[in-house]
Design an enzyme around this catalytic site. Structure first.
Site, PDB file in Angstrom:
ATOM      1  N   LYS A   1       0.829  -1.214   0.000  1.00 21.44           N
ATOM      2  CA  LYS A   1       0.000   0.000   0.000  1.00 21.44           C
ATOM      3  C   LYS A   1       0.855   1.251   0.000  1.00 21.44           C
ATOM      4  CE  LYS A   1      -4.086  -1.882   2.338  1.00 21.44           C
ATOM      5  NZ  LYS A   1      -4.986  -1.722   3.480  1.00 21.44           N
TER       6      LYS A   1
ATOM      7  N   LYS B   1      -5.370 -11.706  -6.729  1.00 21.14           N
ATOM      8  CA  LYS B   1      -6.586 -11.860  -5.935  1.00 21.14           C
ATOM      9  C   LYS B   1      -7.595 -10.787  -6.350  1.00 21.14           C
ATOM     10  CE  LYS B   1      -5.502  -8.806  -2.094  1.00 21.14           C
ATOM     11  NZ  LYS B   1      -5.257  -8.542  -0.711  1.00 21.14           N
TER      12      LYS B   1
ATOM     13  N   LYS C   1     -10.483  -4.534  -4.566  1.00 20.79           N
ATOM     14  CA  LYS C   1     -10.956  -3.228  -4.980  1.00 20.79           C
ATOM     15  C   LYS C   1      -9.860  -2.425  -5.658  1.00 20.79           C
ATOM     16  CE  LYS C   1     -15.080  -1.534  -4.232  1.00 20.79           C
ATOM     17  NZ  LYS C   1     -16.291  -2.319  -4.396  1.00 20.79           N
TER      18      LYS C   1
END
Ligand code: TYM
Length: 332
Positions: A112, A195, A198
C-alpha cells in the site's frame, strides 16, 4: 464457547465476492458455534484519506451488508470500531512493543505504501497491523476468520501476544487464524493470477455484490479461462476455471468433484452460464436486504449501539488488565 473476532473495512462501498467468500460467509457460520465479535473497522479506514461524509455512509452500508449476509445481532456482537475507544488505547501499548523493523516487514503495508509513494503514506498506515493486533487481543479471541491476505497480521498478533505475556505475565489469549483453504483467496475474473480486490482488479475482474445483477452475470460470462476445454480443478494450470469452480461449489454446496462430473464433456460456456445464474440468485436478495436495512437507519444504528455496548464491556476489562500489567497508575 470459543471466541472469534474479525473486521472489515467500510471504505469500498459494496463488498466484493472475495470479501464474502473469504471471510463474511465464515462469520455467519461461526456465530452458531462461537462467541462472535464482528466489526466495521473505520479506524483502519482513515489510514488512507477519506471523505467524512462517504466514510459515515459507507460505515452504515458495511453494517447493512453484514446483516444482509446473515449476521444476526442476537447471535453475535456487531459493532463499529471507533465506538469502542479501547481499540486505540490498546494499540498504543502494542505500538510500543513492536519493533520498527518488524512493522516494516508487513507485506500489506509495503504494497500500500509503494502505491502511494512511501513518503506520502501515513504513519497510521504503518501502524495499521498493530491496531489490528489490538482489535484481536482486546476480545481474547481464539480464532480470527479472514482470507489469506490477513494471515501475516494474525501471525503478528500471535507474536505480540506472546511477547506481552512473556514480559508482563499471562494476559492475552494467543489467537489462531481461521482460514478455509478452499476460499482463502478468490481470484480476479479477468486476471486469475491476482486476488480479487478493490484496488488491483479492473471493473470486469471484480464482482461487487451490490452491482446490478445483470452486470454481474455479464462479468461471470466473460471470465478469463484458458485454451484447453476440459472443466477440471487445477489451480496451477487452470487458475481461471478453478476459481469459477470454487465460487460455484461454495455458493451451491456441490463439491468440486460433483461439478467436474456434471460438466464432463461440456464447454466452458455452459459452466459460465450456469454460474452467472447462480450469482444472480445470490446477489439479488442480498441487494434487497441491504437496501431494507439502509432504509431504516434508526434500527441499524440501534443494533450498532447495542453491539458497541456489549463489545465495550469485554474490551474495557482486557484493557484494564493490560494497563495494570504495564505499570500504569490506576485512575482513582
Ligand atoms: P478487508 O476489509 O480488506 O477485507 C475483509 C475480509 O475479506 C477478505 N478478502 C478476501 N478473501 C478471499 N479472497 C479475496 N480476494 C479477498 N479479498 C479480501 C480479507 O482477508 C478479510 O478477511 N485488516 C483487515 C480488517 C481488520 C481485521 C481486524 C480482520 C481490521 N481489524 C481484526 C480481522 C481481525 C482488512 O483490511 O480486511
Amino acid at each position: 464457547r470459543p471466541r472469534v473476532l474479525s473486521g472489515i473495512q467500510p471504505t469500498a462501498g459494496s463488498f466484493h465476492l472475495g470479501n464474502y467468500l473469504g471471510a463474511v460467509r465464515q462469520w455467519v457460520a461461526l456465530q452458531e458455534t462461537h462467541d462472535a465479535f464482528y466489526m466495521v473497522v473505520d479506524l483502519h479506514a482513515i489510514t488512507v484519506p477519506q471523505d467524512p461524509k462517504d466514510l459515515r455512509a459507507n460505515t452504515r452500508l458495511a453494517a447493512a451488508q453484514l446483516l444482509a449476509a446473515g449476521l444476526d445481532p442476537d447471535r453475535c456482537t456487531l459493532f463499529v470500531q471507533s465506538h469502542v475507544p479501547e481499540h486505540a488505547q490498546l494499540a498504543w501499548v502494542m505500538n510500543c512493543l513492536t519493533g520498527f523493523g518488524e512493522a516494516s516487514r508487513m507485506t500489506q503495508f509495503k504494497d500500500k505504501a509503494a502505491k502511494q509513494g512511501t513518503d506520502r503514506a501515513s504513519v497510521g498506515l504503518f501502524t495499521y497491523p498493530i491496531l489490528q493486533v489490538a482489535d484481536i487481543l482486546l476480545y481474547q479471541a481464539n480464532e480470527v476468520p479472514v482470507g489469506e491476505d490477513q494471515r501475516q497480521h494474525v501471525e503478528l498478533t500471535r507474536d505480540l501476544a506472546e511477547r506481552f505475556n512473556g514480559r508482563f505475565g499471562p494476559t492475552f489469549t494467543v489467537p489462531k487464524p481461521y482460514i478455509l483453504k478452499e476460499t482463502a483467496k478468490i481470484y480476479d475474473l479477468q486476471d486469475p493470477s491476482i486476488k480479487m480486490s478493490k484496488s488491483a482488479s479492473t471493473p470486469k475482474g471484480l464482482i461487487n455484490l451490490l452491482d446490478e445483477p445483470k452486470a454481474t452475470a455479464k462479468k461471470v460470462k466473460s471470465a478469463v479461462t484458458d485454451t484447453d476445454t476440459v472443466i477440471r480443478y487445477d489451480a496451477e494450470n487452470k487458475p481461471g476455471v478453478s476459481n469459477l469452480l470454487t465460487i460455484y461449489s461454495t455458493l451451491t454446496g456441490e463439491t468440486i468433484g460433483e461439478l467436474e462430473e456434471k460438466y464432463t464433456g461440456k464447454m466452458y460456456g455452459a459452466l459460465k452460464t450456469d454460474l452467472a445464474e447462480i450469482m444472480v440468485e445470490f446477489v439479488t436478495p442480498f441487494r434487497e436486504r441491504t437496501q431494507q436495512y439502509l432504509d431504516d437507519p434508526e434500527t441499524l444504528d440501534a443494533v450498532l449501539a447495542k453491539g458497541a455496548e456489549k463489545a465495550r464491556a469485554v474490551a474495557a476489562e482486557t484493557l484494564a488488565q493490560a494497563y495494570d500489567k504495564v505499570g500504569f497508575l490506576p485512575a482513582k
